[in-house]
Design an enzyme around this catalytic site. Structure first.
Site, short mmCIF file in Angstrom:
data_model
loop_
_atom_site.label_atom_id
_atom_site.label_comp_id
_atom_site.label_asym_id
_atom_site.label_seq_id
_atom_site.Cartn_x
_atom_site.Cartn_y
_atom_site.Cartn_z
N GLY B 249 0.79 -1.23 0.00
CA GLY B 249 0.00 0.00 0.00
C GLY B 249 0.82 1.27 0.00
N TYR B 448 7.61 -22.72 9.45
CA TYR B 448 6.38 -22.15 10.00
C TYR B 448 6.23 -22.69 11.41
CZ TYR B 448 1.53 -20.41 9.74
OH TYR B 448 0.35 -19.72 9.93
#
Lengths: 544, 544
Positions: B249, B448
């Protein structure tokens, strides 16, 4: 020894078979070779150097001549005519990153330009000095050509950026690995040059483009050393690695490259098929790549290239027999030749070849086995030498290449060929034009177009012919959804068209990035971005 | 209806089996749930909006609450406690690029900040407003959720950037295609969000990460519209597409994304294998990916995760039988579970599965067929709901993820687990920690790691526990050659560590780029780059 005015080693002089010369003569008329200048003629023109004295800077005229030009057709004409226009003021051949840093600091202090130089194989003017007030140092990475580290577990090799193709492969092969990057220029081009210009190798379908192979490394910039760590993948913001790929010397000098290597494959072979026409052949290629068949290469010649390749192959008797056989099998006039590669374990190769043959059969492909494929592999790096042979017959040869999505491949190839074929209509001079697809992707394909025309009565007029063809066709490419380059880079020759592809806002991103690193424009000026400077954040520029 | 204070649809409430609760209790002690705030409590805190009135801007308190936080553990604690700290001043849900442009122009004129919002699934604080003087508009792409075009020949689909996973797939599947991007957050996350944060899906081994799937599109920036053309590949300078990927963004608002799709596969199945220990299992995974076996997924749990997953699966009787069988086959204590996916044509699936089984057998893998694999596929998006169930039992759960080269996978996984396991030693509070490799590459793997701990006696102290664990372990990751994120992005939570990975000069590249586009820092301030501004070209900054 390496030719000072052409491609490769001067002991290699391939013969052009008589059938090939006849083929060209029938299509473009007879040709009269132009006389070559001698090295001595050129050495006499080299002016005094404007660079300061420095132990790393060599001002010898011959080294300056040998680093003044690449391998584009205008470079070729300049070297053959002896009209170089401009020479670098000196050449440095540093052996380590610290020496590169030292030279960059000197460049800022003494306000000279720096052009990084790998193998000097650019066909888009990447390494040509621009005429101007600034002295120019060409910084050759030639001495930084060693394998520095190999991590067999992660399959990462670290090389000096100046390592040329054969030294990349021989140093890896001795340890059981391969990079698998084989551009046409493989014999002379370097790893750093591949990264800087976003190169692609003939077997990119298996190994990936240099974007996929380059894992990280070191770039000396005017703002400090940029070290890109190797990571298998990351979501930590935009990828700085991708800003270096294609930066063409504007961001900094790549000194070390870490690349993703692969264990040497158990097997590798190349196979030739013929198809009745372009449509079936292209559809076979598209279906194979979209069907994710694990091939290492798909290379597809259009009808004119197929015909030309058969004419240039020599052995007209054998070729006639082949053509008779193919015609019986349905591949007559308009036939297209495809070469596919299979690479990997025995089982992978068997599976891939079976899948490919099955798919090609559905498109009326005639499978000819691996004999012609072996021939192709033997001669895979010989094409650039052919320019020498053609030149001696009075022909100039050049290529244009692009890539586009599948829905546009036929349209764009047609436009490019038409633009070239009729490009010299004003002079009533036909141009012989043919194309192939050499890098296929699920989304689309590269298009590689070769064009041959007889030299004009002077170098000047020959260059004008090239300019006419290159400029009109480059515009055709970008106006018809093609990239201005799929594998050769932007350099100076493609820079005028880059803004069409990137758009105004895309150009702002590139200029913003480069200006951040090199506000004074010391690094490779005129390459990639034309020299219209814009202050970042100051708003839009108009692109070009 | 979508939960305002947690994950997903509030009708879905998975039960935590008794064996799972016991498992956790034994490892971390008993836990006492904290009380949840009500939506009404929170609505009362929402202050007046500082934004100007505009037909596109909605200042309703509930929509502002629902767009204030993502799905990180601190977000979760804020939502559950009702201590939001800050809300956006309004939410806009434009329907077209022109409306996005209109809002951006207003933002510059009225000096407010704009946060792009996709599915609100960030676990790194991407969409959280920062406390400050500037009003904040959250710009949701939720209404731009349609398939706009599909080119079946080039296999390119164009979507509104706000299209969530299920709508991406259902619109494509109706036409015979799939994108194949399945992150854990698939149910809610959006295509534009995937691009902005460089997402990776569970089957990236076949389909690629979003970097490989994103072909081009439209980004509305403060400097104009950035249109990235689709090209299969290009060597025309640094890739602007790659500057948008991971821009979070800061560069602009992605409004349209064009993605590379694939025909729906003929077959797809998932298969489970067990290995005697971590070493053999990891080596099998590495050999499969380095041997280029055409699998669509390789997912490997370490011994603690394997044990935990079996405990959480319920059916303790069945599990005991399975474990007895595995033990007889050599996979007893310390065993590791691997799930592999095969996707493609019947022949491809058969070949891939045979190759994988052959390789795993050489590493003592015990093949269990596709039954447990089917179970995994059915529940592949259920994990985020489990947080709800754990929360109700008084447990907080969070994950950390990274990627590193193979030579460093064991070392880094060990360091991360150690840091988390002993992270609350000051309080004598054990933390339950386990890991898996979910995305493997020839060069390395993602890691992970999930960690579970009982909530403390207050929200404040629970947040302090998280901060302690997150901050020390994030430092461990970047100091040990891991990326600060392999698939979740940087957001605000990872921004303090980004400079270690990118280096000072890499940070300069990112800041230079973002400053070029957004000199005033209107777009998503605090995300990706912390707000220390530097003038491009002014020299080095110190990174962080």
């Amino acid at each position: 020894m390496r030719r000072w005015n052409g491609w490769g080693d001067d002991s290699i002089r391939p013969e052009l078979p008589a059938s090939g010369v006849t083929h060209l003569r029938e299509r473009t008329g007879t040709a009269q070779p132009l006389p070559d200048a001698t090295l001595e003629d050129v050495l006499r023109q080299v002016p005094g150097s404007r660079l300061p004295d420095h132990p790393l800077i060599n001002k010898d005229p011959e080294i300056r001549v040998r680093h003044a030009r690449g391998q584009s057709l205008p470079d070729w004409l300049a070297m053959r005519s002896g009209e170089f226009e401009v020479f670098p003021d000196g050449v440095a051949e540093p052996e380590a990153g610290e020496q590169v840093r030292e030279l960059l600091e000197l460049a800022v202090k003494e306000r000279f330009a720096v052009i990084p130089y790998g193998g000097g194989t650019s066909v888009a003017g990447h390494i040509n000095p621009v005429v101007g007030n600034k002295p120019v140092l060409t910084l050759s990475l030639a001495r930084m050509n060693r394998l520095l580290d190999l991590d067999p577990e992660s399959q990462i090799a670290t090389f000096g950026a100046g390592t040329p193709g054969p030294l990349v492969e021989s140093q890896l092969r001795a340890r059981g690995y391969t990079l698998g990057h084989f551009p046409q220029s493989f014999e002379l081009s370097t790893l750093g040059g591949w990264v800087a210009s976003r190169s692609s190798g003939q077997q990119s379908l298996r190994y990936g483009r240099i974007e996929q192979l380059f894992a990280g490394g070191t770039v000396e910039t005017l703002q400090g050393t940029l070290t890109i760590p190797t990571l298998p993948a990351s979501s930590a913001g935009p990828d700085v690695r991708e800003m270096v790929l294609g930066s063409e010397g504007r961001l900094g000098i790549i000194t070390e490259a870490r690349v993703r290597v692969t264990q040497l494959p158990e097997r590798e072979s190349f196979h030739v098929l013929f198809f009745p026409n372009w449509h079936t052949a292209r559809e076979a290629a598209r279906h194979m790549v979209q069907g994710r068949m694990p091939l290492s290469m798909v290379r597809l010649s259009n009808p004119t290239e197929t015909e030309t390749q058969l004419a240039l192959a020599g052995h007209p008797g054998k070729i006639r027999m082949l053509e008779r056989y193919l015609s019986l099998r349905g591949a007559g006039t308009g036939k297209c030749m495809m070469t596919i590669g299979v690479t990997g374990s025995k089982r992978q190769c068997r599976f891939a070849l079976n899948e490919a043959r099955r798919c090609c059969k559905a498109f009326q492909g005639v499978y000819l086995g691996s004999g012609m494929g072996r021939k192709w592999a033997e001669n895979r790096f010989a094409m650039p030498y052919l320019r020498e042979s053609l030149w001696q017959q009075g022909y100039a040869v050049d290529t244009l290449e692009t890539a586009t999505d599948w829905d546009n491949v036929d349209h764009l190839m047609g436009k490019i060929e038409e633009s070239l074929r009729h490009g010299l209509a004003d002079e009533n001079q036909p141009v012989h034009v043919f194309s192939h697809l050499s890098h296929v992707y699920p989304q689309g394909s590269s298009i590689y177009t070769t064009y041959v025309f007889p030299v004009a009565e002077s170098y000047e007029k020959t260059l004008a012919r090239w300019q006419q063809l290159k400029h009109t066709t480059s515009a055709v490419i970008v106006e018809n959804r093609g990239t201005i380059s799929h594998q050769h880079g932007v350099g100076k020759d493609h820079a005028p068209w880059l803004h069409v592809e990137k758009g105004e806002t895309g150009m702002l991103a590139l200029r913003g990035l480069m200006t951040t690193f090199d506000p004074q424009g010391c690094l490779n000026p005129g390459t990639l971005l034309r020299e219209r400077r814009v202050r970042p954040g100051a708003g839009k520029d108009n692109g070009g």
